[in-house]
Design a protein around this motif. Structure first.
Motif, PDB file in Angstrom:
ATOM      1  N   HIS A  86       2.012  -4.409  -5.415  1.00  0.00           N
ATOM      2  CA  HIS A  86       2.648  -4.345  -4.108  1.00  0.00           C
ATOM      3  C   HIS A  86       2.096  -5.405  -3.166  1.00  0.00           C
ATOM      4  N   ASN A 136       3.017  -4.545   1.485  1.00  0.00           N
ATOM      5  CA  ASN A 136       3.125  -3.614   0.359  1.00  0.00           C
ATOM      6  C   ASN A 136       4.478  -2.910   0.334  1.00  0.00           C
ATOM      7  N   ASN A 137       5.460  -3.501   1.027  1.00  0.00           N
ATOM      8  CA  ASN A 137       6.849  -3.073   0.846  1.00  0.00           C
ATOM      9  C   ASN A 137       7.455  -3.741  -0.381  1.00  0.00           C
ATOM     10  N   ASP A 195      -6.513   0.727  -2.998  1.00  0.00           N
ATOM     11  CA  ASP A 195      -5.957   1.734  -3.905  1.00  0.00           C
ATOM     12  C   ASP A 195      -5.226   1.050  -5.059  1.00  0.00           C
ATOM     13  N   GLU A 196      -4.489  -0.007  -4.740  1.00  0.00           N
ATOM     14  CA  GLU A 196      -3.776  -0.761  -5.769  1.00  0.00           C
ATOM     15  C   GLU A 196      -4.748  -1.427  -6.743  1.00  0.00           C
ATOM     16  N   LYS A 237      -6.167   1.334  -9.084  1.00  0.00           N
ATOM     17  CA  LYS A 237      -5.195   1.818 -10.069  1.00  0.00           C
ATOM     18  C   LYS A 237      -5.005   0.818 -11.205  1.00  0.00           C
ATOM     19  N   LYS A 245       6.564   1.308   5.501  1.00  0.00           N
ATOM     20  CA  LYS A 245       5.198   0.879   5.195  1.00  0.00           C
ATOM     21  C   LYS A 245       4.548   0.157   6.380  1.00  0.00           C
ATOM     22  N   THR A 287       8.422   0.779  -5.054  1.00  0.00           N
ATOM     23  CA  THR A 287       7.640   1.186  -3.891  1.00  0.00           C
ATOM     24  C   THR A 287       8.057   2.543  -3.352  1.00  0.00           C
ATOM     25  N   ASN A 291      -4.248   0.608   1.223  1.00  0.00           N
ATOM     26  CA  ASN A 291      -3.324   0.493   0.097  1.00  0.00           C
ATOM     27  C   ASN A 291      -3.742  -0.607  -0.868  1.00  0.00           C
ATOM     28  N   GLN A 318       2.666   2.163  10.378  1.00  0.00           N
ATOM     29  CA  GLN A 318       3.505   2.937   9.472  1.00  0.00           C
ATOM     30  C   GLN A 318       4.156   4.114  10.193  1.00  0.00           C
ATOM     31  N   HIS A 328      -2.168  -3.865   4.464  1.00  0.00           N
ATOM     32  CA  HIS A 328      -2.698  -2.535   4.729  1.00  0.00           C
ATOM     33  C   HIS A 328      -3.880  -2.358   3.781  1.00  0.00           C
ATOM     34  N   ASP A 332      -2.269   2.316   9.824  1.00  0.00           N
ATOM     35  CA  ASP A 332      -1.486   3.555   9.707  1.00  0.00           C
ATOM     36  C   ASP A 332      -0.583   3.727  10.920  1.00  0.00           C
TER      37      ASP A 332
END
Length: 457
Positions: free
Chosen positions: A83, A67-68, A111-112, A115, A162, A330, A108, A142, A105, A139
């Motif tokens: 991402h 997701n970078n 969440d993506e 959204k 990330k 990002t 993320n 990260q 991840h 995490d």
């Protein structure tokens, strides 16, 4: 090995061990598999080209990165940011595949998904397939990413923080955890996760007070049930899709000059984002690759530190930033900008063998009276025959430029090559000649239909 044509478009390959036939495989050579790759420092607008090509494909794949990456696709009045999801998934008939070469991840990712579903995309979870062999980004990775970057002092790489580099590092040092591990025996997963935490705590003792192991394990116990319906072995899935002649599009993340092997090391990403990463990141053989399309921004941008021979730090550079909205999808970071660099593009073509290229964001150049293209690198009085391996050399390069007249007219309404101002046409044809690769598409705006298909000279 005996190779024989078997009529039609099939090739039969028969291996021999001495005089004994061992195995016979049949490969269909009419596999419509297309690839889209970045040719510069990323942010070329690959998502737009993928979206255009994905309108009639059945499968769209991501093969590397995490997701970078950041791809924006504009459809009508809606802008979708991707991402981890393959951006071709905007097509409601398209299945998205996240391959084994991607690091994920999970928080993320979900969440993506939420959204983009809130913006109107449907059935994303039902249309997404995730490889059992893809590695997980925690995490913890990260946090380590941020600490490692901070410890570099003034020699910042410009990581997105990330956790991508540390996750690939875990993969290489064989203490990483994969989707398959998460879905397997949870006691084993928990034990391996604790070992991973201990590994990093020994390097960064301050992590001990930051990472709550029990909370993380409880969170992943929930996440594994959420991800389970999307997971399968993508190797046989793609093999069957290829055998059945499904239309497949592969979407590269980052770009050639960010490739871990071919990029400007150490200012690179942690995966192979050139053409070789497709085979290793998806588990498909090289002979099935068809067209490889490179994406070229009409000027040049990058983020992070390191050399940038054609960089513009003056008023013209600021115009490019403002007109091109040159801020990362990002990270939101301001991108560095400069003139188009043909040495870089020829180097990318040597590695990837582009069938054709798409030039994006031509409209951003509409206001310039004249334009420059970097055509040669001079180092210590000698012309280089390619892009250098050392950043210290890149910083000392003298660029030889060609200057072309601008067009000072809007191009955003053009939908045919002939509708472009003559000087804009000349700019495209000059890039085509210098790169020795045909230009197939030109982007002149953000919207889905702001694409010109170019006929060959």
């Amino acid at each position: 090995m005996v190779v024989a044509m078997n009529g039609g478009n099939n090739i039969e390959i028969m291996s021999r061990n001495g005089d004994v036939p061992v195995k016979r495989q049949r490969f269909n050579t009419r596999v419509p598999l297309k690839v889209v790759l970045g040719s510069q420092w990323g942010d070329e607008g690959k998502g737009k080209i993928v979206d255009m090509l994905a309108t009639d494909v059945e499968i769209c794949c991501r093969c590397q990165g995490g997701n970078n990456a950041g791809h924006t696709v504009v459809v009508g009045t809606k802008a979708y940011d991707f991402h981890l999801l393959p951006s071709g998934i905007v097509n409601s008939e398209c299945v998205g595949v996240i391959g084994n070469g991607v690091v994920i991840h999970l928080p993320n990712l979900f969440d993506e998904i939420r959204k983009n579903e809130d913006k109107g995309l449907t059935d994303l979870k039902k249309r997404l397939i995730i490889s059992t062999r893809a590695h997980l980004v925690f995490d913890l990775h990260q946090q380590v990413d941020g600490m490692q970057e901070q410890n570099r002092g003034k020699n910042l790489i410009g990581t997105t923080k990330k956790g991508i580099g540390p996750a690939y590092s875990s993969k290489a040092t064989r203490n990483g955890l994969r989707i398959a591990d998460l879905l397997g025996n949870y006691s084993n997963f928990s034990e391996q996760f604790r070992k991973l935490v201990d590994f990093y705590v020994r390097q960064f003792p301050e992590l001990e007070s930051v990472v709550n192991v029990e909370e993380e394990l409880e969170r992943y116990k929930v996440l594994r049930e959420e991800v389970r319906p999307m997971v399968r072995d993508t190797i046989p899935y793609l093999h069957k899709a290829i055998t059945d002649c499904k239309t497949i599009l592969i979407e590269g993340a980052q770009s050639n000059v960010l490739d871990i092997d071919f990029g400007l090391y150490p200012y690179v990403t942690s995966s192979n984002c050139s053409v070789g990463g497709i085979c290793t990141g998806l588990g498909i053989p090289p002979h099935v690759l068809g067209d490889v399309f490179g994406v070229v921004k009409a000027y040049l941008t990058r983020v992070g530190s390191g050399g940038f021979p054609t960089e513009l730090t003056d008023e013209k550079g600021q115009i490019l930033v403002d007109r091109g909205h040159e801020y990362g999808v990002t990270t939101g970071r301001r991108r560095r900008v400069g003139w188009l660099d043909m040495v870089m593009l020829r180097y990318s073509n040597m590695i990837n063998g582009f069938t054709a290229v798409a030039i994006t964001k031509l409209d951003i150049l509409d206001c310039f009276k004249e334009l420059k293209i970097g055509v040669k690198y001079i180092l210590d009085g000698q012309e280089l025959d390619s892009f250098p391996a050392l950043d210290e050399d890149l910083k000392r390069i003298e660029v030889v430029y060609e200057t072309l007249p601008g067009w000072e007219e809007e191009t955003s309404a053009a939908r045919k090559f002939s509708e472009l101002p003559q000087n804009a046409q000349n700019y495209i044809r000059r890039v085509e000649k210098l790169m020795e690769v045909p230009v197939k598409w030109i982007g002149v705006g953000q919207s889905r239909d702001s694409i010109i298909e170019v006929s060959s000279c």
